[in-house]
Design an enzyme around this catalytic site. Structure first.
Site, PDB file in Angstrom:
ATOM      1  N   CYS A 143      40.515   5.278  48.009  1.00  0.00           N
ATOM      2  CA  CYS A 143      39.382   5.227  47.086  1.00  0.00           C
ATOM      3  C   CYS A 143      38.116   5.275  47.938  1.00  0.00           C
ATOM      4  O   CYS A 143      37.764   4.291  48.588  1.00  0.00           O
ATOM      5  CB  CYS A 143      39.483   3.920  46.293  1.00  0.00           C
ATOM      6  N   CYS A 201      29.636  11.432  61.189  1.00  0.00           N
ATOM      7  CA  CYS A 201      29.951  12.074  62.467  1.00  0.00           C
ATOM      8  C   CYS A 201      30.693  13.388  62.318  1.00  0.00           C
ATOM      9  O   CYS A 201      31.037  14.012  63.326  1.00  0.00           O
ATOM     10  CB  CYS A 201      30.773  11.127  63.336  1.00  0.00           C
ATOM     11  N   CYS A 259      33.320   7.091  64.294  1.00  0.00           N
ATOM     12  CA  CYS A 259      32.000   6.446  64.289  1.00  0.00           C
ATOM     13  C   CYS A 259      32.026   5.038  63.701  1.00  0.00           C
ATOM     14  O   CYS A 259      31.004   4.345  63.732  1.00  0.00           O
ATOM     15  CB  CYS A 259      30.977   7.308  63.549  1.00  0.00           C
ATOM     16  N   CYS A 310      33.485  13.190  57.570  1.00  0.00           N
ATOM     17  CA  CYS A 310      32.661  11.988  57.630  1.00  0.00           C
ATOM     18  C   CYS A 310      31.189  12.380  57.612  1.00  0.00           C
ATOM     19  O   CYS A 310      30.757  13.228  58.398  1.00  0.00           O
ATOM     20  CB  CYS A 310      32.989  11.200  58.896  1.00  0.00           C
ATOM     21  N   CYS A 331      35.892   5.200  59.535  1.00  0.00           N
ATOM     22  CA  CYS A 331      36.060   6.396  60.370  1.00  0.00           C
ATOM     23  C   CYS A 331      36.488   6.017  61.784  1.00  0.00           C
ATOM     24  O   CYS A 331      35.882   5.153  62.407  1.00  0.00           O
ATOM     25  CB  CYS A 331      34.745   7.163  60.387  1.00  0.00           C
TER      26      CYS A 331
HETATM   27 FE    FE Z   1      32.559   9.159  61.257  1.00  0.00          FE
END
Ligand code: FE
Length: 160
Positions: A148, A80, A128, A77, A125
């Site tokens: 995607c 984060c 976060c 990510c 995510c």
């Molecule tokens: Fe994240």
């Protein structure tokens, strides 16, 4: 052009669309292990990544260098650093965005997304709450899923 400008540009039909767009993506609510103020997110991510991760935007098709990334490694990510996808499940979907047929354990949350006429499943995510993209059920075996994902939501970390 941002969403508001887009709707405004449509002129007469803007009222109906505005109502429709009122149901558009919003930052997921709930408790996340990683949180920042909006100002901090903007500073940390920069404008392009912020527009995706914190405003639910979508990068232009075929714009991400990660589409052609084929090295072994982990896609984390960009908000984060949580590990989200393995290169082992990446494939070339041809849809214009980095695509995966599976996600790493405990990496994402999903929610229904009605931003377009057809309902889609939005993925964000787990750590976060950052918007990543969508998951569709037209992927390859063995999961038949297609994650995607906006390349701007990811940071690729090559193995070794
Ligand atoms: Fe994240």
């Amino acid at each position: 052009m941002n969403r508001t400008a887009f709707v405004t540009a449509l002129g007469g039909s803007a009222a109906g669309l505005a109502m429709f767009y009122g149901r558009a993506w919003s930052a997921p609510s709930g408790a996340y292990a990683v949180t920042h103020s909006d100002a901090e997110w903007q500073r940390l991510l920069g404008a392009d990544r912020y527009a995706i991760l914190r405003e639910g935007g979508t990068e232009p098709a075929n714009s991400s260098p990660l589409i052609g990334e084929n090295r072994p490694g982990t896609y984390r990510c960009a908000g984060c650093a949580l590990a989200l996808f393995s290169s082992k499940t990446k494939y070339d979907s041809g849809d214009g965005w980095p695509s995966f047929w599976d996600v790493l354990p405990n990496a994402i949350r999903k929610k229904a997304d009605y931003e377009l006429i057809e309902a889609r499943t939005e993925v964000h995510c787990r750590q976060c709450g950052g918007h990543l993209g969508h998951v569709f059920d037209d992927g390859p075996s063995p999961t038949y899923l297609r994650y995607c994902i906006d390349g701007l939501a990811l940071r690729f970390v090559p193995l070794g």
